[in-house]
Design a protein around this motif. Structure first.
Motif, PDB file in Angstrom:
ATOM      1  N   GLN A  37     100.396  72.383  72.521  1.00 51.05           N
ATOM      2  CA  GLN A  37     101.228  71.036  72.628  1.00 51.05           C
ATOM      3  C   GLN A  37     101.822  70.597  71.578  1.00 51.05           C
ATOM      4  N   TYR A  38     101.983  71.313  70.514  1.00 51.05           N
ATOM      5  CA  TYR A  38     102.724  71.130  69.330  1.00 51.05           C
ATOM      6  C   TYR A  38     104.029  71.829  69.556  1.00 51.05           C
ATOM      7  N   PRO A  39     105.091  71.045  68.896  1.00 53.86           N
ATOM      8  CA  PRO A  39     106.486  71.381  69.126  1.00 53.86           C
ATOM      9  C   PRO A  39     106.589  72.860  68.274  1.00 53.86           C
ATOM     10  N   THR A  40     106.014  72.926  67.110  1.00 53.57           N
ATOM     11  CA  THR A  40     106.094  74.280  66.265  1.00 53.57           C
ATOM     12  C   THR A  40     104.808  74.531  65.575  1.00 53.57           C
ATOM     13  N   PRO A  41     104.658  75.848  65.440  1.00 56.14           N
ATOM     14  CA  PRO A  41     103.344  76.270  64.463  1.00 56.14           C
ATOM     15  C   PRO A  41     103.219  75.512  63.341  1.00 56.14           C
ATOM     16  N   ASP A  42     104.387  74.949  62.707  1.00 55.61           N
ATOM     17  CA  ASP A  42     104.207  74.052  61.243  1.00 55.61           C
ATOM     18  C   ASP A  42     103.599  72.788  61.796  1.00 55.61           C
ATOM     19  N   ALA A  43     104.119  72.223  62.926  1.00 55.67           N
ATOM     20  CA  ALA A  43     103.627  70.788  63.158  1.00 55.67           C
ATOM     21  C   ALA A  43     101.960  70.903  63.776  1.00 55.67           C
ATOM     22  N   ALA A  44     101.778  72.040  64.339  1.00 57.54           N
ATOM     23  CA  ALA A  44     100.240  72.489  64.642  1.00 57.54           C
ATOM     24  C   ALA A  44      99.336  72.204  63.426  1.00 57.54           C
ATOM     25  N   ARG A  45      99.794  73.190  62.211  1.00 58.04           N
ATOM     26  CA  ARG A  45      99.160  73.206  61.095  1.00 58.04           C
ATOM     27  C   ARG A  45      99.114  72.055  60.380  1.00 58.04           C
ATOM     28  N   ALA A  46     100.014  71.130  60.252  1.00 58.12           N
ATOM     29  CA  ALA A  46     100.250  69.965  59.535  1.00 58.12           C
ATOM     30  C   ALA A  46      99.315  69.122  60.431  1.00 58.12           C
ATOM     31  N   ALA A  47      99.178  68.924  61.557  1.00 58.48           N
ATOM     32  CA  ALA A  47      98.021  68.214  62.379  1.00 58.48           C
ATOM     33  C   ALA A  47      96.720  68.624  61.917  1.00 58.48           C
ATOM     34  N   GLN A  48      96.680  69.890  62.056  1.00 60.47           N
ATOM     35  CA  GLN A  48      95.136  70.609  61.853  1.00 60.47           C
ATOM     36  C   GLN A  48      94.642  70.116  60.339  1.00 60.47           C
ATOM     37  N   ASP A  49      95.516  70.302  59.516  1.00 60.71           N
ATOM     38  CA  ASP A  49      95.486  70.087  58.112  1.00 60.71           C
ATOM     39  C   ASP A  49      95.076  68.381  57.893  1.00 60.71           C
ATOM     40  N   ALA A  50      96.063  67.583  58.394  1.00 60.36           N
ATOM     41  CA  ALA A  50      95.439  66.281  58.267  1.00 60.36           C
ATOM     42  C   ALA A  50      94.032  65.709  58.687  1.00 60.36           C
ATOM     43  N   ALA A  51      93.981  66.340  60.139  1.00 63.84           N
ATOM     44  CA  ALA A  51      92.580  65.863  60.775  1.00 63.84           C
ATOM     45  C   ALA A  51      91.292  66.691  59.960  1.00 63.84           C
ATOM     46  N   TYR A  52      91.706  67.747  59.434  1.00 65.52           N
ATOM     47  CA  TYR A  52      90.425  68.525  58.411  1.00 65.52           C
ATOM     48  C   TYR A  52      90.188  67.377  57.247  1.00 65.52           C
ATOM     49  N   ALA A  53      91.331  67.111  56.668  1.00 63.09           N
ATOM     50  CA  ALA A  53      91.143  65.972  55.463  1.00 63.09           C
ATOM     51  C   ALA A  53      90.141  64.921  55.783  1.00 63.09           C
ATOM     52  N   VAL A  54      90.483  64.221  56.784  1.00 64.12           N
ATOM     53  CA  VAL A  54      89.569  63.234  57.379  1.00 64.12           C
ATOM     54  C   VAL A  54      88.250  63.554  57.563  1.00 64.12           C
ATOM     55  N   THR A  55      88.095  64.731  58.160  1.00 65.89           N
ATOM     56  CA  THR A  55      86.784  65.146  58.675  1.00 65.89           C
ATOM     57  C   THR A  55      85.838  65.496  57.382  1.00 65.89           C
ATOM     58  N   ALA A  56      86.661  66.343  56.261  1.00 61.35           N
ATOM     59  CA  ALA A  56      85.857  66.916  55.098  1.00 61.35           C
ATOM     60  C   ALA A  56      85.535  65.502  54.378  1.00 61.35           C
ATOM     61  N   ASP A  57      86.287  64.645  54.318  1.00 62.21           N
ATOM     62  CA  ASP A  57      85.827  63.327  53.483  1.00 62.21           C
ATOM     63  C   ASP A  57      84.642  62.492  54.514  1.00 62.21           C
ATOM     64  N   ALA A  58      84.769  62.411  55.324  1.00 62.76           N
ATOM     65  CA  ALA A  58      83.582  61.733  56.107  1.00 62.76           C
ATOM     66  C   ALA A  58      82.229  62.789  55.966  1.00 62.76           C
ATOM     67  N   TYR A  59      82.626  64.008  55.935  1.00 65.17           N
ATOM     68  CA  TYR A  59      81.284  64.939  55.769  1.00 65.17           C
ATOM     69  C   TYR A  59      80.888  64.688  54.312  1.00 65.17           C
ATOM     70  N   ASN A  60      81.650  64.742  53.325  1.00 65.34           N
ATOM     71  CA  ASN A  60      81.399  64.659  51.890  1.00 65.34           C
ATOM     72  C   ASN A  60      80.449  63.398  51.587  1.00 65.34           C
ATOM     73  N   ARG A  61      80.968  62.374  52.070  1.00 62.91           N
ATOM     74  CA  ARG A  61      80.324  61.056  52.145  1.00 62.91           C
ATOM     75  C   ARG A  61      78.903  61.126  52.448  1.00 62.91           C
ATOM     76  N   MET A  62      78.574  62.087  53.416  1.00 68.75           N
ATOM     77  CA  MET A  62      77.234  62.340  53.856  1.00 68.75           C
ATOM     78  C   MET A  62      76.381  62.917  52.738  1.00 68.75           C
ATOM     79  N   LEU A  63      77.030  63.853  52.264  1.00 66.45           N
ATOM     80  CA  LEU A  63      76.355  64.634  51.205  1.00 66.45           C
ATOM     81  C   LEU A  63      76.247  64.237  49.896  1.00 66.45           C
ATOM     82  N   VAL A  64      76.840  63.149  49.758  1.00 66.02           N
ATOM     83  CA  VAL A  64      76.508  62.424  48.286  1.00 66.02           C
ATOM     84  C   VAL A  64      74.896  62.051  48.314  1.00 66.02           C
TER      85      VAL A  64
END
Length: 117
Positions: A37-64
């Motif tokens: 559904q993303y127009p290019t592989p780069d757009a897909a990668r960028a969306a996945q990277d951005a979503a990963y960063a948010v999930t990683a941040d939320a997960y790391n807050r639980m690890l504290v």
């Protein structure tokens, strides 16, 4: 309920809800990526990277504070990573939803314990 228990309850509830929202958003990105559904592989990668960063941040807050459902959260993260690497036909949504359900149940139990402390 003491003021400390109440504050702790609300902080944990917020942390768990943020993680759950981030996990849901990232899993949706994984679905859209696998469905082309993303127009290019780069757009897909960028969306996945951005979503990963948010999930990683939320997960790391639980690890504290390694109290509560941090192990269950890790299982959710592992399921998301598998979704992100799989094709549309290979994605295991049943496993992701099960890990998510186990996480939610563990959150509820932890929050009840927080109020009882």
């Amino acid at each position: 309920m003491s003021a400390i228990a109440s504050a702790l309850y609300l902080a944990r509830q917020d942390t768990y809800a943020r993680f759950l929202s981030a996990a849901d958003s990232e899993s949706a990105v994984c679905w859209r990526k696998a469905d082309d559904q993303y127009p290019t592989p780069d757009a897909a990668r960028a969306a996945q990277d951005a979503a990963y960063a948010v999930t990683a941040d939320a997960y790391n807050r639980m690890l504290v504070e390694p109290v509560g459902p941090h192990k269950e959260a890790k299982a959710v993260v592992e399921q998301i990573r598998q979704l992100g690497r799989a094709s549309k036909d290979e994605q295991d949504w049943v496993a992701f939803k099960k890990a998510r359900e186990v996480f939610v149940d563990a959150c509820r139990a932890c929050l009840v314990e927080t109020l009882e402390a």
